[in-house]
Design a protein around this motif. Structure first.
Motif, PDB file in Angstrom:
ATOM      1  N   GLY A  18      -8.786   4.471  15.909  1.00  0.00           N
ATOM      2  CA  GLY A  18      -7.800   4.979  16.856  1.00  0.00           C
ATOM      3  C   GLY A  18      -6.382   5.057  16.335  1.00  0.00           C
ATOM      4  O   GLY A  18      -5.590   5.856  16.830  1.00  0.00           O
ATOM      5  N   ASP A  19      -6.010   4.238  15.354  1.00  0.00           N
ATOM      6  CA  ASP A  19      -4.661   4.336  14.808  1.00  0.00           C
ATOM      7  C   ASP A  19      -4.452   5.653  14.068  1.00  0.00           C
ATOM      8  O   ASP A  19      -3.323   6.080  13.839  1.00  0.00           O
ATOM      9  N   SER A  56       2.286   0.145  14.496  1.00  0.00           N
ATOM     10  CA  SER A  56       2.189   1.256  13.552  1.00  0.00           C
ATOM     11  C   SER A  56       0.954   2.091  13.833  1.00  0.00           C
ATOM     12  O   SER A  56      -0.147   1.561  13.975  1.00  0.00           O
ATOM     13  N   THR A  57       1.149   3.388  13.926  1.00  0.00           N
ATOM     14  CA  THR A  57       0.030   4.322  13.950  1.00  0.00           C
ATOM     15  C   THR A  57       0.273   5.384  12.885  1.00  0.00           C
ATOM     16  O   THR A  57       1.390   5.551  12.394  1.00  0.00           O
ATOM     17  N   GLY A  67       0.838  -1.197   0.000  1.00  0.00           N
ATOM     18  CA  GLY A  67       0.000   0.000   0.000  1.00  0.00           C
ATOM     19  C   GLY A  67       0.866   1.237   0.000  1.00  0.00           C
ATOM     20  O   GLY A  67       1.999   1.234   0.450  1.00  0.00           O
ATOM     21  N   ALA A  68       0.355   2.302  -0.528  1.00  0.00           N
ATOM     22  CA  ALA A  68       1.115   3.541  -0.611  1.00  0.00           C
ATOM     23  C   ALA A  68       1.410   4.065   0.780  1.00  0.00           C
ATOM     24  O   ALA A  68       0.687   3.820   1.729  1.00  0.00           O
ATOM     25  N   ALA A  69       2.477   4.828   0.907  1.00  0.00           N
ATOM     26  CA  ALA A  69       2.819   5.400   2.204  1.00  0.00           C
ATOM     27  C   ALA A  69       1.680   6.274   2.701  1.00  0.00           C
ATOM     28  O   ALA A  69       1.052   6.973   1.937  1.00  0.00           O
ATOM     29  N   ILE A  70       1.434   6.192   4.025  1.00  0.00           N
ATOM     30  CA  ILE A  70       0.283   6.892   4.587  1.00  0.00           C
ATOM     31  C   ILE A  70       0.730   7.788   5.733  1.00  0.00           C
ATOM     32  O   ILE A  70       1.571   7.411   6.516  1.00  0.00           O
ATOM     33  N   LEU A  71       0.153   8.947   5.819  1.00  0.00           N
ATOM     34  CA  LEU A  71       0.492   9.894   6.862  1.00  0.00           C
ATOM     35  C   LEU A  71      -0.742  10.299   7.625  1.00  0.00           C
ATOM     36  O   LEU A  71      -1.808  10.328   7.069  1.00  0.00           O
ATOM     37  N   LEU A  72      -0.538  10.661   8.894  1.00  0.00           N
ATOM     38  CA  LEU A  72      -1.690  10.996   9.714  1.00  0.00           C
ATOM     39  C   LEU A  72      -1.753  12.455  10.055  1.00  0.00           C
ATOM     40  O   LEU A  72      -0.771  13.053  10.369  1.00  0.00           O
ATOM     41  N   GLY A  73      -2.929  12.993  10.039  1.00  0.00           N
ATOM     42  CA  GLY A  73      -3.140  14.370  10.467  1.00  0.00           C
ATOM     43  C   GLY A  73      -3.160  14.441  11.963  1.00  0.00           C
ATOM     44  O   GLY A  73      -3.840  13.680  12.588  1.00  0.00           O
ATOM     45  N   ALA A  74      -2.406  15.358  12.519  1.00  0.00           N
ATOM     46  CA  ALA A  74      -2.345  15.447  13.964  1.00  0.00           C
ATOM     47  C   ALA A  74      -3.076  16.659  14.451  1.00  0.00           C
ATOM     48  O   ALA A  74      -3.099  17.674  13.810  1.00  0.00           O
ATOM     49  N   SER A  75      -3.644  16.546  15.612  1.00  0.00           N
ATOM     50  CA  SER A  75      -4.145  17.754  16.226  1.00  0.00           C
ATOM     51  C   SER A  75      -2.943  18.443  16.825  1.00  0.00           C
ATOM     52  O   SER A  75      -2.017  17.807  17.297  1.00  0.00           O
TER      53      SER A  75
END
Length: 711
Positions: A672-673, A273-274, A9-17
């Motif tokens: 939650g991840d 991983s999160t 899967g493509a690299a994934i990034l998370l939006g942070a508060s």
């Protein structure tokens, strides 16, 4: 720092508060700050900080281990006894099970140390050192603007730093990126390879509730198993009958005193991983191009497996571990999509992105961060099709049917002239054959080919479709599967063994080149490379955006502690024992008892059937010293922050005593991840008193109880 494999899967990034409360996050113990410690004290933690984590003297963290390749465990005796989850030990239990000795169904009890079963290939890792090396890495990256070049160079530097540690054969030394490739740490583990199975409850306890209860609360699963680490001169060693139980630096005390609502709870483990700093476009990509394809493909495969497993005990044993692994993240993906939608995570991410853009504008940061969000949006949009195609290809043909992986390995074996490499590959091949049924995979292959054709454009499909399936079999994938399994030697252990042992190496290699299963595998690999090339054009832009977005968030919030995303390194989470409100008008208590086992048990269900001798213990309330107010607590909830890899993590009370083993999250917060939900997100743990009860009353194995430091 390694880009996630595009095959996965493509690299994934998370939006942070921008606001990270100190009680949500998976914290590096060597990075705990004043804010963390104050919050821990406020919640009830009583111990000196160096009793929690220290390399200068024995500490609680010294007892926590990596169990196998993806779980956590806790050392609980001075003789190397390890507690972990039943589902973490499931593969080991399955590997020792036969129709005559079905340890999955019946459980396993070693009455003496001599009866403890060695598990080939299983390891336990103890953390021995962690050191920040950010300055050493960053100093050599100055001036590099191309992200691919930057990541490649960083990998070279990290490999060199790890090599300079001169770690022994019994150690693992790595340098890992943290904080979205903004910092780096050198980590050293001692790797123990003589690990033996000591105790396993039957699956009616360890897997009670099966797929139905997976990720759900209330829960009544006794998800634990027991192993022991052996050593030579108290150092890691390969298996030997002469090895002795390992004497650890520290082992955890076990509490029989229980807990109550709002008591302090702390986990230490190795979360995998999160993606807490993913942007809204990344969340959309995860839902549409990764989770949805995974749900569809695994659902089809698992239905075929399940039918075969239900019809035959031997098949059930062979496929039990594989099915459980597949189903776990199939259901996780379903729950994640549901949670992301229910909690409007995309909307919240967009609000965070708007705030970030406004901060850039007000503080004159356009030159540094001005293109971060636009470049991320562009990369996700343009890379979406390739990511979806790769997910379908991976789930259906690399991970769905097993014959392709087997063909890859055998072809690699045939074409490799290095004796050591051939022996290593052969070991892996033998491991696959042990739990493989060609007759079942023959049914899976056409279903996987059909789903790949439905979702991958014709010009991106493996060319075996046009050249063989369509041309020779008029598109009939079942007839093609019959051809592969009829003509190939790959699916059959006896045919493979006979061929490679009787033929000269060069002749065997040529035979493999023309084998139908190898031709299929090569065609799939070629297709994957083509799709990967499309995806890689955008992957580095995503990685660059991830790094700069996190750096910007740190600068935007200088007084806030932003935890690094999980990467299967040791982390601590602190919180409290708590129930929760799953929906309006409903409340879930923070613990379950044996009463629920009796309410749920069903002899007609393969998920809820329980042996009569276990039910009798509950009916007569023969709980011994492990009951509280006449009830046996089975599982409990805390608001600790965990994810995959935390399975088996010890849950400690305010005094550092073991009160449970974390084994699951709750259905309402499967998002939650990506976004922690403090009001909803809960860790589900098996009560340590239930573990002791099963060992003592069902297993009748007092020797293990006597090893423990009970308090």
């Amino acid at each position: 720092m390694k880009i996630k494999s595009i095959l996965l899967g493509a690299a994934i990034l998370l939006g942070a508060s921008g606001v990270a409360k100190a009680d949500k996050g998976m914290w590096l113990l060597n990075e705990l700050n004043k804010e963390n410690v104050e919050r821990m004290r406020e919640l009830g933690f009583t111990l000196p900080l160096d009793s929690l984590y220290s390399f200068d003297k024995p500490s609680i963290a010294n007892a926590v281990v990596i169990f196998g390749g993806g779980c956590t465990g806790i050392t609980v005796s001075e003789q190397g006894l390890i507690f972990t989850n039943h589902h973490c030990g499931y593969g080991a239990i399955q590997s020792q099970s036969t129709v005559d000795h079905d340890y999955l169904r019946d459980g396993f009890v070693a009455r003496t140390m001599g009866e403890e079963l060695p598990i080939p290939g299983l390891s336990v890792k103890y953390l021995r050192k962690i050191e920040k090396v950010t300055d050493k890495v960053e100093a050599q990256l100055k001036g590099i603007t191309d992200e691919m070049e930057r990541l490649t160079k960083a990998q070279e530097i990290c490999n060199k730093l790890a090599k300079e540690q001169n770690a022994g054969d019994d150690q693992l030394c790595i340098v890992e990126p943290f904080y979205s490739n903004n910092e780096y740490f050198l980590i050293v583990y001692d790797v123990f390879k003589d690990v033996r199975m000591v105790f396993a409850p039957p699956s009616s306890v360890g897997k009670f509730g099966g797929d139905t209860d997976n990720w759900m609360w209330p829960r009544h699963t006794g998800d634990f198993s027991v192993f022991r680490v052996y050593a030579s001169n108290n150092r890691p060693a390969e298996y030997s009958k002469d090895n002795k139980p390992y004497k650890p630096v520290y082992y955890a005390a076990v509490s029989t005193q229980g807990y109550k609502a709002d008591d302090y709870a702390m986990t230490i483990g190795f979360p995998g991983s999160t993606d807490r700093y993913l942007t809204s476009w990344g969340v959309e990509d995860r839902i549409e191009n990764e989770n949805n394809p995974r749900i569809e493909v695994r659902g089809i495969k698992q239905a075929i497996w399940k039918e075969a497993m239900s019809a035959d005990q031997a098949t059930r044993i062979k496929y039990a571990s594989k099915y459980a692994q597949s189903a776990n993240y199939w259901k996780n993906s379903i729950g994640m999509n549901r949670g992301l939608a229910r909690l409007d995570v995309i909307g919240r991410k967009r609000a965070e992105e708007k705030a970030f853009a406004e901060w850039i504008r007000k503080n004159g940061k356009e030159a540094v961060y001005g293109d971060v969000l636009p470049s991320l949006e562009k990369a996700y949009r343009e890379g979406a099709a390739a990511n979806k195609q790769m997910t379908y290809l991976h789930e259906a043909l690399f991970g769905g049917t097993e014959v392709i992986r087997l063909a890859q390995m055998i072809n690699a074996f045939a074409s490799n002239s290095n004796a050591e490499a051939r022996e290593r590959i052969l070991k892996g091949i033998d491991g696959i054959y042990k739990d493989y049924l060609p007759s079942l995979d023959r049914k899976v292959l056409p279903a996987m080919l059909d789903v790949a054709r439905q979702h991958i454009p014709a010009d991106k499909l493996p060319d075996v479709f046009a050249k063989v399936i369509d041309k020779k079999f008029k598109g009939d994938t079942k007839k093609y599967a019959d051809y592969v399994f009829g003509k190939s030697i790959i699916p059959y252990d006896n045919k493979f063994q006979a061929a490679y042992k009787q033929m000269p190496a060069d002749k065997f290699a040529k035979l493999m080149e023309k084998d139908p299963a190898v031709e299929l595998a090569n065609s799939v690999i070629a297709s994957a490379r083509a799709i990967q090339a499309d995806a890689m054009a955008h992957a580095y832009s995503i990685e660059r955006g991830k790094r700069l977005f996190f750096a910007g968030l740190r600068e935007m919030n200088p007084d806030k502690a932003l935890p690094s995303d999980a990467n299967f390194t040791m982390r601590m989470s602190y919180g409290s024992i708590k129930g929760y409100e799953p929906q309006d008008g409903a409340w879930y208590n923070y613990y379950t008892t044996g009463k629920g086992v009796l309410e749920k048990q069903d002899p007609k269900s393969d998920e809820f059937a329980v042996q009569e001798n276990i039910l009798d213990l509950f009916r007569t309330k023969n709980y011994g010293p492990y009951a509280e107010n006449g009830q046996l607590h089975v599982a409990f909830l805390s608001n600790n922050d965990i994810t995959g890899g935390n399975s088996g993590s010890p849950v400690f009370d305010k005094n550092g005593r073991l009160i449970g083993l974390a084994f699951d999250g709750n259905w309402e917060a499967m998002s939650g991840d990506i976004e922690f939900e403090p009001d909803l997100q809960r860790t589900i743990s098996v009560d340590i008193r239930y573990v002791l009860f099963m060992i003592d009353k069902w297993g009748q194995c007092p020797r293990l109880i006597q090893e423990l430091k009970l308090m």
